[in-house]
Scaffold this motif. Structure first.
Motif, PDB file in Angstrom:
ATOM      1  N   VAL A 172       0.870  -1.182   0.000  1.00 19.16           N
ATOM      2  CA  VAL A 172       0.000   0.000   0.000  1.00 19.16           C
ATOM      3  C   VAL A 172       0.901   1.225   0.000  1.00 19.16           C
ATOM      4  N   GLN A 199      -5.264  -8.699  -0.955  1.00 18.21           N
ATOM      5  CA  GLN A 199      -6.319  -8.072  -1.748  1.00 18.21           C
ATOM      6  C   GLN A 199      -6.966  -9.155  -2.600  1.00 18.21           C
ATOM      7  N   LEU A 209      -1.723  -1.205  -4.237  1.00 17.06           N
ATOM      8  CA  LEU A 209      -2.770  -0.323  -3.733  1.00 17.06           C
ATOM      9  C   LEU A 209      -2.149   1.005  -3.317  1.00 17.06           C
ATOM     10  N   ASP A 210      -2.970   2.040  -3.272  1.00 17.34           N
ATOM     11  CA  ASP A 210      -2.495   3.380  -2.909  1.00 17.34           C
ATOM     12  C   ASP A 210      -3.403   3.933  -1.825  1.00 17.34           C
ATOM     13  N   LEU A 211      -2.801   4.369  -0.737  1.00 15.81           N
ATOM     14  CA  LEU A 211      -3.588   4.873   0.384  1.00 15.81           C
ATOM     15  C   LEU A 211      -4.481   6.040  -0.032  1.00 15.81           C
ATOM     16  N   LEU A 226      -7.575   4.344  -1.419  1.00 15.15           N
ATOM     17  CA  LEU A 226      -7.929   3.060  -0.805  1.00 15.15           C
ATOM     18  C   LEU A 226      -9.236   3.158  -0.014  1.00 15.15           C
ATOM     19  N   HIS A 286     -12.664  -3.404  -3.976  1.00 15.69           N
ATOM     20  CA  HIS A 286     -11.314  -2.869  -4.052  1.00 15.69           C
ATOM     21  C   HIS A 286     -10.727  -2.772  -2.636  1.00 15.69           C
ATOM     22  N   GLY A 287      -9.441  -2.523  -2.569  1.00 13.75           N
ATOM     23  CA  GLY A 287      -8.797  -2.342  -1.269  1.00 13.75           C
ATOM     24  C   GLY A 287      -8.371  -3.641  -0.630  1.00 13.75           C
TER      25      GLY A 287
END
Length: 236
Positions: free
Chosen positions: A135, A166, A179-181, A184, A194-195
């Motif tokens: 993440v 995930q 993933l990207d905070l 997210l 997602h997430g």
């Protein structure tokens, strides 16, 4: 003579008990094929990945970047490619071209390998996909093409998440995508698919940054608590 017979009887009872227990366990619905088995396998695979990341840090002085980029900033391949030698996959690592994208004509023929250490047993996205992702965040261990060391991270609070499960994204294990905070969903097993999430009931596994331990994150974790465990402030 009586003592020998007594010892023989005791040993027979112990041996019989062991055999009976083994037979019961072999037919138990919770062993091998039970609902707990995939979750347990995921835990062990995340532990192996966490150990590989530690060994990578020991050798190179930093964790791998989330992705490797070329001189123009184009993403080439994932951190998962970089830890292959630490997961007993050096033959694949040695044969690919590290100056080419993961899906180049040369690389894709080798990177289509279905590496089970990168996927949950209940993975529904097919061969060569992964359930274990980073993440990205501004001050965490995953910052795009930047490799981050433990010294840069400083003293870490307990419980910071490192690698998570995930289930909703179809990601090739070599693909430079995680993933990207910033985008997210802050719920475990979010309805969007997602997430952070998994096919396991009630939560998902995650490896911790500080000690590599794997923890099961329950669906009931609040958005605030999840963000706190993903987001490191500059001073933390």
């Amino acid at each position: 003579m009586r003592r020998s017979i007594w010892l023989f009887n005791i040993m027979a009872i112990i041996f019989g008990g062991i055999v009976t227990w083994c037979l019961l366990m072999s037919f138990s619905p919770n062993v091998g094929n039970g609902p707990i088995a995939p979750r347990s396998v995921c835990r062990h695979r995340l532990q192996d990945i966490s150990l590989a990341l530690e060994n990578y840090h020991d050798k190179y002085g930093s964790f791998p970047p989330a992705w490797v980029a070329d001189e123009n900033g184009k993403r080439l391949y994932s951190w998962r490619v970089l830890i292959l030698p630490f997961l007993d996959q050096r033959p694949i690592y040695d044969i690919i071209h590290l100056d080419e994208p993961w899906d180049s004509p040369h690389n894709i023929q080798y990177l289509q390998a279905d590496l089970t250490m990168f996927k949950c047993p209940d993975n529904e996205h097919g061969p060569a996909t992964t359930n274990y992702v980073a993440v990205l965040s501004e001050h965490g261990p995953w910052r795009g093409a930047e490799a981050v060391s433990k010294d840069e991270l400083g003293e870490l609070p307990d419980g910071v998440l490192f690698v998570v499960e995930q289930h909703g994204e179809k990601i090739h294990w070599a693909e430079p995508r995680d993933l990207d905070l910033a985008t997210l969903p802050l719920h475990i097993n979010d309805d969007s698919g997602h997430g952070i999430g998994s096919p396991h009931a009630d939560g998902a596994n995650a490896a911790l940054l500080k000690n590599g331990r794997v923890e099961f994150l329950e669906d009931s974790m609040s958005p605030g608590e999840l963000r706190k465990r993903l987001e490191l402030s500059p001073e933390h």
